[in-house]
Every structure is written in structure tokens, then in C-alpha cells.
Design an enzyme around this catalytic site. Structure first.
Site, PDB file in Angstrom:
ATOM      1  N   GLU A  43      44.455  43.018  39.256  1.00  0.00           N
ATOM      2  CA  GLU A  43      45.695  41.789  39.992  1.00  0.00           C
ATOM      3  C   GLU A  43      45.059  39.914  40.145  1.00  0.00           C
ATOM      4  OE1 GLU A  43      45.625  39.023  42.829  1.00  0.00           O
ATOM      5  OE2 GLU A  43      45.485  40.468  44.465  1.00  0.00           O
ATOM      6  N   LYS A 102      31.973  47.781  42.460  1.00  0.00           N
ATOM      7  CA  LYS A 102      30.592  46.729  42.130  1.00  0.00           C
ATOM      8  C   LYS A 102      31.166  45.418  42.692  1.00  0.00           C
ATOM      9  CE  LYS A 102      30.359  43.143  39.068  1.00  0.00           C
ATOM     10  NZ  LYS A 102      30.312  42.368  40.461  1.00  0.00           N
ATOM     11  N   GLU A 158      44.853  27.130  38.712  1.00  0.00           N
ATOM     12  CA  GLU A 158      44.596  28.045  40.304  1.00  0.00           C
ATOM     13  C   GLU A 158      43.075  27.514  41.067  1.00  0.00           C
ATOM     14  OE1 GLU A 158      44.345  32.321  42.452  1.00  0.00           O
ATOM     15  OE2 GLU A 158      43.138  32.286  40.279  1.00  0.00           O
ATOM     16  N   CYS A 202      44.096  34.936  46.962  1.00  0.00           N
ATOM     17  CA  CYS A 202      45.255  35.427  46.164  1.00  0.00           C
ATOM     18  C   CYS A 202      46.829  34.784  45.980  1.00  0.00           C
ATOM     19  CB  CYS A 202      44.950  36.525  45.151  1.00  0.00           C
ATOM     20  SG  CYS A 202      44.780  38.053  46.354  1.00  0.00           S
TER      21      CYS A 202
END
Ligand code: TXE
Length: 497
Positions: free
Chosen positions: A270, A194, A401, A304
Site C-alpha cells: 500500500e 518492523k 505526494e 495515505c
């Protein structure tokens, strides 16, 4: 300027109504619930993709389940490797087409789309292909006493888990999908991917190439739609054996919990990071500035592993800040479809608004902007490359973040303080240490809480090196031989004779 012309096959692909790719074919079951795709560099609507119905999701998972027990189970490990390599060849043959679809959808510079979404993705695929014939069990010497002279032999088998759901974010929509389905298919699993609802297109084209490569229908399927509906339905589907997810920490917690609660599915998560880069005082301000650019500004910071927290010795921080401001001023915005552009927009409007929100709050808190702190006066999602001087490790920009081109700098006085500050985060994906003193670096590496520690570099991810997070950055490792543990189950066999 070297503007790239859009290939006719890219126009055709974007102009048709796409939806899902299931059991070897495009499926568009409903036309009323459609994702509208906007080019983040221009704000123009460029394509539409129908979202998956619950029937589509069942069809995709059932197809993958049948292929797991049938078509794919009957393909030998060596043949699996060959087929993955054939797919890699086809991705290279369609390099420009895939790169253009990706750039138009995500605003990624065309040079980065070619490098990461095709060339690097292909390197990962070939790496996984090389493992298919090396997935092995063991024979085991058994220890319990034998009462009547009988003997025992023990062996372990490594068996593929089954159907894997790969839930993918928008920052690298092909490469991260390859991390998921490349590992799954190499181990003998099948997959339903997805993509993110803001970048649903490129994987549909890759899925067509999967069939052209000769991989049986149903082995790789793609379903599109919102995470809370389509992603959740996949995560909790009874025929899914494992969920592998890359994305935000909060979503990771929801997915991990749902996967466990719906039949103890295996999970790999992750979840990004608030990665730190620590510069020791022996590194010059010039090298520090280049290190910050390398660590934080690739793909406009939407990586990331990118660093967002920078620790610089107090004696150097003002000098570094001054030079960094001048260097960031050279990062001028460019059209992602221009071969010479070096700084592109953010990938979508909602992310753009989120980053602007961080700037507004940082201003309210009187943080010092070294450079940037706003949007460029252009159509599209262009954020200025930004650096701030933080006041303390508790500032929002030192904790949350941002996932954008934003560097926050904080001064430290001693090496012990540097380590404490670098570790002061709920995340632990990656970190970098910058020093010319090798023994200092080797002593510090074990003290840094992160899944990857780079020395004098940042953002280098290689298929042979395990990658994943400690602490809140996730569970499990991708790449290296470590991925095999996460896509297979050990079966113990004991025989008496
Ligand atoms: O990601 P989400 P978003 C970080 C970054 C960013 C933040 C949010 O900080 O600002 O995450 O980004 C699917 N069940 N990263 O909202 O929500 C969703 O459809 C099942 C870090 O885009 O994590 C998409 O396919 N699936 C990062 C995928 O999860 C669900 C990369 C990622 O979406 C779901 C991107 C649900 N309940 C963002 N909810 C990294 N680690 O590299 C959402 N999804």
C-alpha cells in the site's frame, strides 16, 4: 487549554532502554546502535531504542516460524478470535497509555491518537477476530471423464501462508501494524512487525499486551531499526512467506522486487497516493472549502488516502480560494498533548524538511500561495496549513505526494476534463467526487481510476470495505473479506475412489 498529564507508566516505559520484542520477551542485544527518539512537537529527546542485530532478526523469524507450526497451529479458529478480542479489550484498558506514547513520539494530536491508534485499531482487530471461524474452502464438481467407473472428489483448503513480515510507516504506527498482524493472526499466520525507525515504541507496548492477552509467545514479534538493514533482512529472510508493507512508492518497489527475488514471497503493498478530489459546479464554495479541509488536513495531511489535488470549476475557483485562505487561517498550531488542540506538527524533522523543500520549489516556480507556505515560528516541526493555486497539472505539487497539510487547486472547464485531470497520476489509491447530483456521481465513479471512490466525503476507511491501490498505489487489498486471499494459499485436494 486542557494539557494532558503524562502517565507514570508512560514515563517509565520511555525511560527504559527498549529494543525488540521476541518470543514473548523484551530483547536488547546491543546498546551501541540506538535510535534516538525526538518529540516532533518540542525537539526534545524523549527515548532510546536499540536496533535489532542480525541475530535478533533470525531469532524473531525463527520464533515466529516455530509458533506457526506449534503454539499457534494448535489454537482453534474460535480461540484465535477470542484471543484477538482479548487483545482488543486490553488495548482499550490501556487506551490512554498507548495514545500518550504515540503522541509523544509522532506529534499526532492526543485526540487523534486515542481515536485512530486505539479505538479504530481495536475496531479493525475485532473485525479480523470475527473472520477466524469463517475461513473456508469449497467442494468442487470435477469434469474429466472416468475411464473405468472410478469417481473423483475435489475440495480446496485455505491454508495460512506462514510467517508474515509487516513493514509499517510512521503515520499510524499502531493502526497500520494492526492491519498487518490482525489479518495475519486471524488467518493462522504468525508475524514479525518492523515499525518505522522514527516511531519504534508503541508497537513494543502492544506486543507486551499480546502476551498478556494469552496469545502464545512467538506469534507476534517486533524488531526495530533502519529499513535498508532490518527491513531488508526481514524482506529477504528465507523463512518469511509474505511481506505486507505500507509506505512510499519507491520503497514499495524495492521491497516488492526483493520479496520476489528471494523466493517469490507473497506481497501486499500500500504505497500512498496523490489523491484527487473533484468538486462539481453544483457544490457551493462554502461546502467545497469544508470538503477540502476534511479531505486534506486530518493528521496534518499525513494520511495515505488524503487528497492533495483539488479540482474546482473555473467559475468558482477564485471564490473558493478566497474562502479557503480565511478558513486555513483558523487552523492555529497547538500542543499535541493538549486535548483542545486541532492542528499539530509533522511527525519528524526529515519529513518537515522535505515539505519545506516543496514550498521553496513552488515559490521558485511562481505558484500562487493562497495561504501558508512555510513553517510556524515555533520549536518543533510545525508547518503552516497551506493552499496553492497550481498553474498546470504538471506542477510538482500536482504530481508528487507531499504528505503534509498542503492543498493544490486547479481549475477545470468540463466534466470530461475533470475526469482526465483526476486520472492524470501514476497513483490510484483513493479519490472523492463532490456533487448533489447522484446520477452524475454514479456515472463518474466507474471512470475514476482509484481503489476507493468517496462521494461527498473523504478519508473514511472501514474494516468491512476492501482498501488498496490501483496503478502505482500498490498491490492487493486490506480489510473486507479480501484480506483472506492475501494471507492464505489455496490447496487443491483430489481424491479417487
Ligand atoms: O517511508 P518509507 P518514509 C510516503 C510519503 C513520505 C514517503 C517517504 O510520501 O514522504 O513515503 O516516507 C521501511 N526494505 N509515505 O521514508 O521509506 C522503513 O524503515 C525494507 C506514504 O518514512 O516507505 C519504514 O518502516 N523496509 C505512506 C517503512 O519501510 C524498508 C506512509 C516505510 O518507510 C526499506 C508513510 C527497505 N529497503 C510514508 N526502506 C502511506 N502509504 O501511508 C525503508 N523501509
Amino acid at each position: 487549554m486542557v494539557e494532558v498529564s503524562i502517565l507514570p507508566q508512560v514515563r517509565d516505559f520511555m525511560n527504559r532502554l527498549n529494543g525488540q520484542f521476541i518470543n514473548g520477551k523484551t530483547v536488547v542485544s546491543q546498546q551501541d546502535e540506538v535510535i534516538t527518539i525526538t518529540n516532533p512537537a518540542t525537539d526534545e529527546v524523549i527515548a532510546h531504542v536499540a536496533t535489532a542485530t542480525s541475530g535478533d532478526i533470525d531469532y524473531a523469524v525463527d520464533s515466529a516460524h516455530r509458533a506457526f507450526h506449534g503454539g499457534w497451529a494448535n489454537v482453534s479458529p474460535a480461540q484465535r478470535g477470542l484471543l484477538l478480542n482479548r487483545l482488543a479489550d486490553l488495548m482499550i484498558a490501556h487506551r490512554e497509555e498507548l495514545a500518550q506514547i504515540e503522541t509523544l513520539t509522532s506529534g499526532k494530536l492526543i485526540t487523534l491518537s486515542r481515536a485512530f491508534e486505539v479505538d479504530y485499531a481495536v475496531s479493525f482487530l475485532r473485525y479480523y477476530a470475527g473472520w477466524t471461524t469463517r475461513i473456508e474452502g469449497k467442494t468442487v464438481a470435477l469434469s474429466l471423464p472416468s475411464a473405468n467407473g472410478e469417481k473423483y472428489t475435489g475440495l480446496t483448503l485455505r491454508e495460512p501462508l506462514g510467517v508474515v513480515a509487516g513493514i509499517v510507516p510512521w503515520n499510524f504506527s499502531i493502526m497500520i501494524a494492526v492491519w498487518k498482524f490482525g489479518s495475519a493472526l486471524a488467518c493462522g499466520c504468525t508475524a514479525v512487525i518492523k515499525p518505522s525507525e522514527v516511531t519504534p515504541l508503541t508497537m513494543l507496548r502492544v506486543a507486551e499486551l499480546v502476551i498478556e492477552a494469552g496469545i502464545p509467545p512467538g506469534v507476534l514479534n517486533v524488531v526495530n531499526g533502519p529499513g535498508q538493514q532490518v527491513g531488508h533482512a526481514l524482506t529477504t529472510h528465507p523463512k518469511i512467506a509474505k511481506v505486507t508493507f505500507t509506505g512510499g512508492m519507491e520503497t514499495g518497489a524495492i521491497i516488492g522486487t526483493a520479496a520476489l527475488q528471494s523466493g517469490f514471497k507473497r506481497v501486499t503493498l500500500e504505497l500512498g497516493g496523490k489523491n484527487a478530489a473533484g468538486f462539481l459546479p453544483d457544490v457551493s464554495p462554502e461546502k467545497t472549502v469544508e470538503g477540502i479541509i476534511e479531505a486534506g488536513f486530518l493528521n496534518s495531511g499525513q494520511v495515505c488516502a488524503s487528497a492533495e489535488r483539488y479540482y474546482v470549476h473555473r467559475s468558482l475557483i477564485n471564490n473558493v480560494a478566497e474562502q479557503l485562505g480565511k478558513r486555513l487561517a483558523t487552523l492555529t498550531p497547538g500542543d499535541p498533548m493538549d486535548d483542545e488542540s486541532r492542528f499539530g506538527p509533522l511527525a519528524n524533522r526529515s519529513h518537515f524538511n522535505k515539505v519545506i523543500g516543496y514550498f521553496t520549489r513552488a515559490r521558485d516556480q511562481n505558484l500562487t500561495f493562497i495561504h501558508g507556505g512555510g513553517a510556524f515560528d515555533l520549536p518543533g516541526c510545525y508547518i503552516q496549513p497551506t493552499a496553492v493555486l497550481a498553474r498546470s497539472e504538471n506542477d510538482e505539487l500536482m504530481r508528487q505526494e507531499v504528505f503534509g497539510p498542503v492543498a493544490s487547486l486547479l481549475a477545470y472547464d468540463s466534466v470530461d476534463e475533470l475526469v482526465t485531470l483526476m486520472n492524470d497520476s501514476p497513483y490510484g489509491l483513493a479519490a472523492s467526487l463532490w456533487t448533489n447530483n447522484l446520477s452524475q456521481a454514479l456515472r463518474l465513479i466507474p471512470r475514476v481510476e482509484a481503489g476507493t471512490v468517496w462521494v461527498n466525503m473523504h478519508n473514511y476507511i472501514d474494516p468491512a470495505m476492501p482498501f488498496g491501490g490501483t496503478k502505482g498505489s500498490g498491490i492487493g487489498r486490506e480489510f473486507g473479506s479480501a484480506f483472506i486471499d492475501h494471507f492464505t494459499e489455496i490447496k487443491s485436494v483430489i481424491m479417487r475412489y
